[in-house]
Structures are given as structure tokens and as C-alpha cells.
Write a protein that holds these residues in place. Structure first.
Motif, PDB file in Angstrom:
ATOM      1  N   GLN A  72     112.213  32.966  26.583  1.00 45.64           N
ATOM      2  CA  GLN A  72     111.809  32.074  27.651  1.00 45.64           C
ATOM      3  C   GLN A  72     112.442  32.594  28.944  1.00 45.64           C
ATOM      4  OE1 GLN A  72     109.659  29.691  27.274  1.00 45.64           O
ATOM      5  NE2 GLN A  72     109.548  29.688  25.053  1.00 45.64           N
ATOM      6  N   ILE A  73     111.602  33.054  29.868  1.00 49.92           N
ATOM      7  CA  ILE A  73     112.082  33.672  31.112  1.00 49.92           C
ATOM      8  C   ILE A  73     111.839  32.682  32.244  1.00 49.92           C
ATOM      9  CG2 ILE A  73     111.870  35.630  32.671  1.00 49.92           C
ATOM     10  CD1 ILE A  73     110.774  37.260  30.333  1.00 49.92           C
ATOM     11  N   THR A  74     112.923  32.187  32.839  1.00 47.64           N
ATOM     12  CA  THR A  74     112.830  31.241  33.950  1.00 47.64           C
ATOM     13  C   THR A  74     112.983  31.997  35.260  1.00 47.64           C
ATOM     14  OG1 THR A  74     113.756  29.473  32.592  1.00 47.64           O
ATOM     15  CG2 THR A  74     113.790  29.160  34.977  1.00 47.64           C
ATOM     16  N   VAL A  75     111.965  31.913  36.101  1.00 54.66           N
ATOM     17  CA  VAL A  75     111.990  32.552  37.424  1.00 54.66           C
ATOM     18  C   VAL A  75     112.063  31.445  38.470  1.00 54.66           C
ATOM     19  CG1 VAL A  75     110.829  34.148  38.976  1.00 54.66           C
ATOM     20  CG2 VAL A  75     110.568  34.422  36.500  1.00 54.66           C
ATOM     21  N   SER A  76     113.083  31.496  39.341  1.00 55.72           N
ATOM     22  CA  SER A  76     113.291  30.458  40.349  1.00 55.72           C
ATOM     23  C   SER A  76     113.260  31.072  41.739  1.00 55.72           C
ATOM     24  CB  SER A  76     114.636  29.754  40.119  1.00 55.72           C
ATOM     25  OG  SER A  76     114.733  29.225  38.805  1.00 55.72           O
ATOM     26  N   ALA A  77     112.554  30.380  42.654  1.00 54.61           N
ATOM     27  CA  ALA A  77     112.549  30.810  44.052  1.00 54.61           C
ATOM     28  C   ALA A  77     113.718  30.139  44.759  1.00 54.61           C
ATOM     29  CB  ALA A  77     111.231  30.432  44.717  1.00 54.61           C
ATOM     30  N   VAL A  78     114.736  30.923  45.124  1.00 57.68           N
ATOM     31  CA  VAL A  78     115.934  30.391  45.784  1.00 57.68           C
ATOM     32  C   VAL A  78     115.958  30.744  47.262  1.00 57.68           C
ATOM     33  CG1 VAL A  78     117.288  30.364  43.665  1.00 57.68           C
ATOM     34  CG2 VAL A  78     117.220  32.435  45.052  1.00 57.68           C
ATOM     35  N   ASP A  79     114.974  31.468  47.715  1.00 65.13           N
ATOM     36  CA  ASP A  79     114.875  31.816  49.130  1.00 65.13           C
ATOM     37  C   ASP A  79     113.406  32.143  49.414  1.00 65.13           C
ATOM     38  OD1 ASP A  79     115.530  32.334  51.712  1.00 65.13           O
ATOM     39  OD2 ASP A  79     116.400  34.322  51.358  1.00 65.13           O
ATOM     40  N   GLY A  80     112.945  31.884  50.623  1.00 63.14           N
ATOM     41  CA  GLY A  80     111.552  32.152  50.940  1.00 63.14           C
ATOM     42  C   GLY A  80     110.616  31.184  50.222  1.00 63.14           C
ATOM     43  N   TYR A  81     109.337  31.501  50.194  1.00 58.33           N
ATOM     44  CA  TYR A  81     108.307  30.711  49.519  1.00 58.33           C
ATOM     45  C   TYR A  81     108.263  29.258  50.026  1.00 58.33           C
ATOM     46  CZ  TYR A  81     107.966  34.624  46.322  1.00 58.33           C
ATOM     47  OH  TYR A  81     107.789  35.863  45.777  1.00 58.33           O
ATOM     48  N   ALA A  82     108.610  29.059  51.302  1.00 61.66           N
ATOM     49  CA  ALA A  82     108.510  27.732  51.903  1.00 61.66           C
ATOM     50  C   ALA A  82     107.167  27.595  52.624  1.00 61.66           C
ATOM     51  CB  ALA A  82     109.649  27.504  52.903  1.00 61.66           C
ATOM     52  N   VAL A  83     106.629  26.394  52.621  1.00 56.44           N
ATOM     53  CA  VAL A  83     105.347  26.160  53.282  1.00 56.44           C
ATOM     54  C   VAL A  83     105.558  26.230  54.795  1.00 56.44           C
ATOM     55  CG1 VAL A  83     103.476  24.518  53.660  1.00 56.44           C
ATOM     56  CG2 VAL A  83     104.523  24.733  51.396  1.00 56.44           C
ATOM     57  N   GLU A  84     104.798  27.091  55.451  1.00 57.32           N
ATOM     58  CA  GLU A  84     104.870  27.213  56.905  1.00 57.32           C
ATOM     59  C   GLU A  84     104.127  26.033  57.529  1.00 57.32           C
ATOM     60  OE1 GLU A  84     106.534  29.333  58.598  1.00 57.32           O
ATOM     61  OE2 GLU A  84     107.180  30.653  56.962  1.00 57.32           O
ATOM     62  N   ALA A  85     104.880  25.249  58.295  1.00 56.77           N
ATOM     63  CA  ALA A  85     104.288  24.040  58.877  1.00 56.77           C
ATOM     64  C   ALA A  85     103.613  24.305  60.207  1.00 56.77           C
ATOM     65  CB  ALA A  85     105.368  22.975  59.046  1.00 56.77           C
ATOM     66  N   ALA A  86     103.724  25.525  60.734  1.00 58.40           N
ATOM     67  CA  ALA A  86     103.206  25.790  62.078  1.00 58.40           C
ATOM     68  C   ALA A  86     101.705  25.536  62.170  1.00 58.40           C
ATOM     69  CB  ALA A  86     103.529  27.230  62.465  1.00 58.40           C
ATOM     70  N   ALA A  87     100.940  26.079  61.232  1.00 59.35           N
ATOM     71  CA  ALA A  87      99.485  25.930  61.313  1.00 59.35           C
ATOM     72  C   ALA A  87      99.057  24.471  61.231  1.00 59.35           C
ATOM     73  CB  ALA A  87      98.818  26.759  60.227  1.00 59.35           C
ATOM     74  N   PRO A  88      99.546  23.668  60.258  1.00 57.74           N
ATOM     75  CA  PRO A  88      99.150  22.256  60.243  1.00 57.74           C
ATOM     76  C   PRO A  88      99.560  21.506  61.507  1.00 57.74           C
ATOM     77  CG  PRO A  88     100.058  22.884  58.122  1.00 57.74           C
ATOM     78  CD  PRO A  88     100.315  24.023  59.059  1.00 57.74           C
ATOM     79  N   VAL A  89     100.778  21.792  62.019  1.00 57.45           N
ATOM     80  CA  VAL A  89     101.235  21.093  63.226  1.00 57.45           C
ATOM     81  C   VAL A  89     100.353  21.450  64.415  1.00 57.45           C
ATOM     82  CG1 VAL A  89     103.128  20.928  64.883  1.00 57.45           C
ATOM     83  CG2 VAL A  89     103.597  20.817  62.432  1.00 57.45           C
ATOM     84  N   ILE A  90     100.080  22.765  64.555  1.00 57.28           N
ATOM     85  CA  ILE A  90      99.218  23.196  65.659  1.00 57.28           C
ATOM     86  C   ILE A  90      97.844  22.544  65.544  1.00 57.28           C
ATOM     87  CG2 ILE A  90      98.015  25.175  66.650  1.00 57.28           C
ATOM     88  CD1 ILE A  90     100.456  26.842  65.970  1.00 57.28           C
ATOM     89  N   THR A  91      97.326  22.504  64.300  1.00 55.06           N
ATOM     90  CA  THR A  91      96.021  21.884  64.091  1.00 55.06           C
ATOM     91  C   THR A  91      96.046  20.401  64.453  1.00 55.06           C
ATOM     92  OG1 THR A  91      95.568  23.437  62.308  1.00 55.06           O
ATOM     93  CG2 THR A  91      94.229  21.443  62.379  1.00 55.06           C
ATOM     94  N   ALA A  92      97.133  19.702  64.086  1.00 54.64           N
ATOM     95  CA  ALA A  92      97.229  18.275  64.434  1.00 54.64           C
ATOM     96  C   ALA A  92      97.252  18.070  65.944  1.00 54.64           C
ATOM     97  CB  ALA A  92      98.473  17.678  63.794  1.00 54.64           C
ATOM     98  N   VAL A  93      98.061  18.906  66.614  1.00 51.10           N
ATOM     99  CA  VAL A  93      98.143  18.786  68.075  1.00 51.10           C
ATOM    100  C   VAL A  93      96.784  19.050  68.714  1.00 51.10           C
ATOM    101  CG1 VAL A  93      99.180  19.789  70.155  1.00 51.10           C
ATOM    102  CG2 VAL A  93     100.600  19.327  68.137  1.00 51.10           C
ATOM    103  N   LEU A  94      96.131  20.144  68.222  1.00 52.30           N
ATOM    104  CA  LEU A  94      94.818  20.466  68.769  1.00 52.30           C
ATOM    105  C   LEU A  94      93.809  19.360  68.483  1.00 52.30           C
ATOM    106  CD1 LEU A  94      94.538  24.260  67.913  1.00 52.30           C
ATOM    107  CD2 LEU A  94      94.933  23.231  70.147  1.00 52.30           C
ATOM    108  N   GLY A  95      93.929  18.763  67.302  1.00 47.77           N
ATOM    109  CA  GLY A  95      93.013  17.671  66.972  1.00 47.77           C
ATOM    110  C   GLY A  95      93.188  16.484  67.906  1.00 47.77           C
TER     111      GLY A  95
END
Length: 602
Positions: free
Chosen positions: A284-307
Motif C-alpha cells: 500500500q503506497i500512500t502519496v501525499s501532497a505536502v507542498d504545491g497542488y493548491a487551487v489557484e483562486a486568481a481566475a475565479p476571483v477575477i471572473t467574479a469581479v468581471l461579472g
């Protein structure tokens, strides 16, 4: 007043529609970004798990080479073992393998004889441990290189370690490499877990006190070091491997764990638990993301502002057409920027895929280079052994005369030459197996009849000696790698003639027919046949179901056939042949429309 109210309602509806649309688009973009991150992590996790297994198998390849070396020598000395392991350059080529050992099986009670023999050969202080045997046969480590970090393991009876003995027994029963559960290595002083791969070797004893008809070559891996060596270059993933059926020093089956420096206490953003079958064990091989792989909020925020801006623009359009055009242009510019950002992300994903493919190709190239180097390094001493054996026989004949050599001396010289010849054949077949183009990239239309004619011409002497008859049926052309199809046909026809029944002349039938997009090759014989229980394992390298005294060969021919067929995306299987003999059926996919030209010899 009524008109103003209606305008307010219309404006309110426009604003409400704008807000709802902006929320929906923002949510969709956020979900899309989250899904892309999850897909990237899942692919990276699969790659890391595959690299763990691949790194372990690369270490096993070292053990296979060492086992072949042990089988080729009548009695390997400590110095020969040290020199051979040094030539493999473990630290440079296979850093995950921490050592390679050789074990022999001796009857309980013969420890003193083994200790005296080892000390006389220069292994000062060699002692079998523990003193009391477990069972009537002991599996004793006689050599372990590099000795500097594995000295404590020399003389150890593996049977006294339940985890190690269980793996050794499974390997001996299967006559194939098997992996132990996590265990505390005898050469370790801490609690680090390790695993051991056992590769059994079997050969007849020759009047010695040892039971050398059963022994092992072992390859040792320290769990944490195995995982640390293959961490993702991005430094964003941590690994942990657990054997659910094992115990290990911690008692929970932990094989090892590794994480990028400085991330030991970092929160886990994503995690995947993957299962892999590894040499008879389930990891059983457990792979964990301990850095990176975070959702970039810039695009949704920009889209909300533009909306929101767009909503305001649409509302103002009710009373101001000029501002409508200005705001619409801004929205178009923003949409173009989003499109370019998406294209950049796609290009980055393609680059990551190209890097993974390049890493895989590099691993295959390293394995091929190792096969070539090992072939050259092993053939040279064999040529020396064979040459000096011939020189020795000539000198003894000249000095003592034709009848001066005893029967034992002539037999010994014959065994030396024969052993060297078998080892050279084995190395040649191993090199051919390792050098096969696994992608079969150079495909063209091949005239199968010309291939069969050439093979039968090469086998003419063997067919005459055996009184063999080969019946050739229809032979349709095939689109394959021309370099590989000849070896496939050669090995199948050679086996059909060689594995004959006593006093029954071999009869072989060969045909090849294309049916739609499948080209099917059949080779049937009236020989000794293959039991159903052995019809899968015969395609493994070195797997023999008959002794060399009964039928000569290296045990690699069918492994080469399986590799050629797999490289072409096809299948090979075994059925009953003529009068209880064997029928090999090969099926290889073909292009949609067959090529009309090209019947060329192979």
C-alpha cells in the motif's frame, strides 16, 4: 411613477441575473481548477507508485545477474564475489540496492565444516549464527557485498528470521524472485525497516558437504533510502509504503517513508493510497501532497469581479448605450487573457508529460546499457576460462601423452569448457532479450514465407538429425518490425523440433493467416506437450520445466517470443497440439488496410 417603478424592476432583474450568472461561472471555474489539480496529483501519485516498483525491479535485475554468475561458477569464492559486485557499480547504477549476498543451504550439524572452509579461504572470524539451528537445514549467508556496511549479516542463518525465511521458502517453491515483508535487518542497529528479495538458484551438488542444490542470491533494500531516492523532483510529494500482511520493526507493516526536507509538519493537501503487487507481496503506497497542488483562486476571483462589473455595465446600458460599448470591450479583453492563461496551463501539462516519457526512456536506456556492459564484462572471463582450459589440456597431453590424463581430469576439463559455453549462450540470450525494441517502431510489410524458408534452411541439419517433418500451410504477409519477426519464428520452430517424444519423429505444422485486422501465426507439433499449469510460467525468463540434461537451452527463448509479441501489442498462448503435443498461437493487430506491395525477405 409607474414608469419609474417598471424601470426599477427591469434594472433589478438585470442586476439579479448578472449576479446569479457571475456566481455560477465563478463556481464552475473554481470547480474546474480544483478538478485539474486533482487530476495532476492523481497522475503524479500513480507515477510515484510506479517508480517505487520500477526502482525495486531495477535492483532485482542486479540479483538476476548475480544469480547467473553464481550458477555459472562451480564454487564462487569471496574474492570473486567481491570483484563481480564491484563491477556492477551498485552505488552508481542501482542506488536503491544496499547490498547483494549469497546464501547456501547446509544440513544442521555441518556448521563447523562450513566455518572451517570459510576461514581457510580467508574469511577470518566467519561464524554461523545463531548457534542453535531452526530446523534440519540452515540457509547461511556466506558473502555479502559491499561488506563494509553488511558485515554483520555474514554467517547469519536466515531461517532464524521468520519474515526472511517465509520469503525464502516462497521463492524456493516458485523458483522465482520473491520479496520479504518488512523486517529489521541483522546489519542494522536502529529501527529502520528493510526488505529482502530472494532469488533461488538450483544446481546439482558435486561431492561437497554443502547442500548446494538449493541456495539464494539476496538483494537488500533499506526502506527509507529506497523511497528517498525516488522522491518527486518538484519536492511536493511525500511517500509511505506499508505491507498490510507484514510486521516490521514498528509492528505495523511499515516498509519506509520519505518526505521533502522541511515538510515533515506540513499539512496534507491531497492524498492517494495505491496498491501495487511486488514480487509476491501487496504494498500500500500512500502519496501525499505536502507542498504545491493548491487551487489557484486568481481566475475565479477575477471572473467574479468581471461579472460584477458586467452586471453594472448591463444595468447602466438601460440608460447609457455609450458606456455599454466601453464595458463590453473590457470584457472581451479579459476573456482573451483567460484563454491565453488556459493555453499556458495546457502547455505546462504537455511539458510535464514529455518529462515523464523522457524519464521512462532514460530508465530503459540505462537497463539496455547495463545489459551490454554486463555482457562484455562476463564474456571476457569466460573466454579466459575456456582458453586456459584448452591450453591446459594441450600442455598436459603433450607432456603426459594421449593416455596420460585420468578419466576424472578429462571429465573436469570437459565440464569447464561446457560450463563456459553454456554461460556464453546465456549471456547472448540475455543481451538479445534486453536489447529488444519494446515499441517495435520500425514496422513494414514482411513476406512471412521468406522468413519461414530462411529459418528452415538454418534448421536443416537439426531437422535431418531428428528426422523432423515440417508441414508449411498458407503464410500471409504481416506488418511488423522486420528485425524481430525472424527471431519469433526461429524460437517457435526450434522448440517444436527440440522437445520431441522419444522414438517419435517430430512433425511440425506452421501457418499464418490474416483475419480482418488480426494476423494469426500457428506452430503445432507432436512433441511432449506442456501441462496447463505451466502454460503461463514458461514465458518467464530462465523458467525451465525440464532439466538441461533432458533438453538443452537457456530458458530464455520463449521469454524473447513473449517480448516480441507484447512489443507489437499482440498476444501469445498455448493449446494442445498434434497427438498431445503443443500449439503456440500468436495474434498481432494489423493496420486497417493491408499494404499490397512488399513481399520482401526478412
Amino acid at each position: 411613477m409607474a414608469s419609474r417603478g417598471r424601470r426599477s424592476i427591469v434594472l433589478g432583474v438585470v442586476v439579479l441575473i448578472g449576479l446569479l450568472s457571475t456566481g455560477a461561472v465563478t463556481s464552475a471555474l473554481y470547480d474546474q481548477a480544483r478538478d485539474e489539480i486533482a487530476i495532476r496529483f492523481a497522475a503524479a501519485a500513480e507515477d510515484q507508485a510506479d517508480r517505487v516498483v520500477e526502482e525495486l525491479r531495477r535492483g532485482v535485475a542486479v540479483g538476476e545477474a548475480a544469480r547467473a554468475f553464481a550458477l555459472a561458477s562451480e564454487d564462487v569464492t569471496a574474492e570473486e564475489w567481491e570483484v563481480f559486485i564491484e563491477q556492477l557499480r551498485l552505488g552508481e547504477r542501482f542506488p536503491a540496492a544496499n547490498g547483494v549476498g549469497l546464501q547456501v543451504a547446509i544440513p544442521a550439524g555441518s556448521e563447523a565444516a562450513l566455518e572451517a572452509e570459510a576461514r581457510a579461504a580467508g574469511q577470518d572470524g566467519f561464524t554461523v549464527s545463531p548457534a542453535e539451528p531452526v530446523g534440519d537445514v540452515r540457509y547461511v549467508v556466506v558473502y555479502f557485498e559491499p561488506e563494509a556496511v553488511n558485515r554483520e549479516a555474514i554467517g547469519f542463518d536466515v531461517r532464524s528470521n521468520p519474515d526472511a525465511f517465509e520469503a525464502a521458502e516462497r521463492a524456493l517453491q516458485a523458483r522465482a524472485p520473491r520479496l520479504s515483508g518488512p523486517t529489521r535487518l541483522v546489519q542494522e542497529t536502529g529501527d529502520q525497516a528493510g526488505v529482502v528479495v530472494y532469488l533461488p538458484y538450483i544446481r546439482p551438488g558435486a561431492g561437497t558437504e554443502r547442500l548446494v542444490d538449493a541456495g539464494f542470491v539476496t538483494v537488500v533494500f533499506r526502506g527509507d533510502e529506497l523511497l528517498s531516492g525516488i522522491l518527486s523532483p518538484s519536492g511536493a510529494l511525500a511517500l509511505e509504503v506499508v505491507d498490510p500482511q507484514g510486521r516490521g520493526p514498528a509492528g505495523d507493516g511499515t516498509v519506509g517513508h520519505a518526505s521533502p526536507e522541511g515538510t515533515e509538519d506540513a499539512p496534507v493537501r491531497h492524498q492517494a493510497v495505491l496498491s501495487r503487487q511486488v514480487l509476491g507481496r501487496t504494498w500500500q503506497i500512500t502519496v501525499s501532497a505536502v507542498d504545491g497542488y493548491a487551487v489557484e483562486a486568481a481566475a475565479p476571483v477575477i471572473t467574479a469581479v468581471l461579472g460584477l462589473l458586467l452586471t453594472g455595465v448591463v444595468a447602466l446600458l438601460v440608460s447609457n448605450a455609450q458606456r455599454q460599448e466601453q464595458r463590453a470591450q473590457a470584457l472581451a479583453d479579459a476573456a482573451t487573457a483567460d484563454l491565453r492563461a488556459s493555453e499556458a496551463e495546457l502547455a505546462a501539462a504537455n511539458t510535464a508529460l514529455e518529462v515523464s516519457n523522457a524519464n521512462l526512456k532514460r530508465s530503459n536506456d540505462e537497463l539496455s546499457r547495463f545489459a551490454h556492459v554486463a555482457s562484455h564484462d562476463l564474456k571476457e572471463p569466460l573466454r579466459m576460462v575456456s582458453g586456459f582450459a584448452g591450453l591446459l589440456e594441450t600442455q598436459l597431453h603433450d607432456r603426459l601423452g594421449g593416455d596420460g590424463l585420468t578419466e576424472m581430469e578429462r571429465t573436469s576439463l570437459t565440464y569447464i569448457r561446457r560450463g563456459a559455453s553454456r554461460m556464453q549462450e546465456l549471456i547472448t540470450d540475455l543481451l538479445e532479450l534486453a536489447s529488444l525494441d519494446r515499441s517495435a517502431s520500425l514496422r513494414e510489410t514482411v513476406d512471412v514465407r521468406a522468413v519461414v524458408d530462411r529459418v528452415l534452411e538454418d534448421l536443416a541439419d537439426q531437422m535431418a538429425d531428428e528426422g523432423a517433418t515440417v508441414e508449411v500451410g498458407p503464410l500471409d504477409p504481416v506488418v511488423v518490425d522486420r528485425r524481430q519477426i525472424g527471431g519469433l519464428v526461429q524460437n517457435l520452430l526450434t522448440n517444436a523440433i527440440k522437445f520431441r517424444r522419444p522414438d517419435v519423429p517430430p512433425v511440425v505444422q506452421v501457418s499464418a493467416v490474416r483475419d480482418g485486422r488480426i494476423w494469426r501465426l500457428d506452430v503445432a507439433d507432436n512433441g511432449i506437450g506442456i501441462a496447463e499449469a505451466d502454460r503461463e510460467v514458461v514465458f518467464e525468463a530462465f523458467r525451465r520445466i525440464h532439466s538441461r540434461e533432458e533438453y538443452e537451452g537457456t530458458g530464455i527463448g520463449l521469454a524473447i517470443c513473449a517480448s516480441v509479441v507484447t512489443a507489437h501489442g499482440g498476444t501469445i498462448h498455448i493449446e494442445d497440439g498434434i497427438d498431445g503435443g503443443t500449439r503456440f498461437t500468436v495474434e498481432i493487430p494489423q493496420p486497417e488496410a493491408p499494404e499490397v506491395e512488399g513481399a520482401g525477405g526478412a
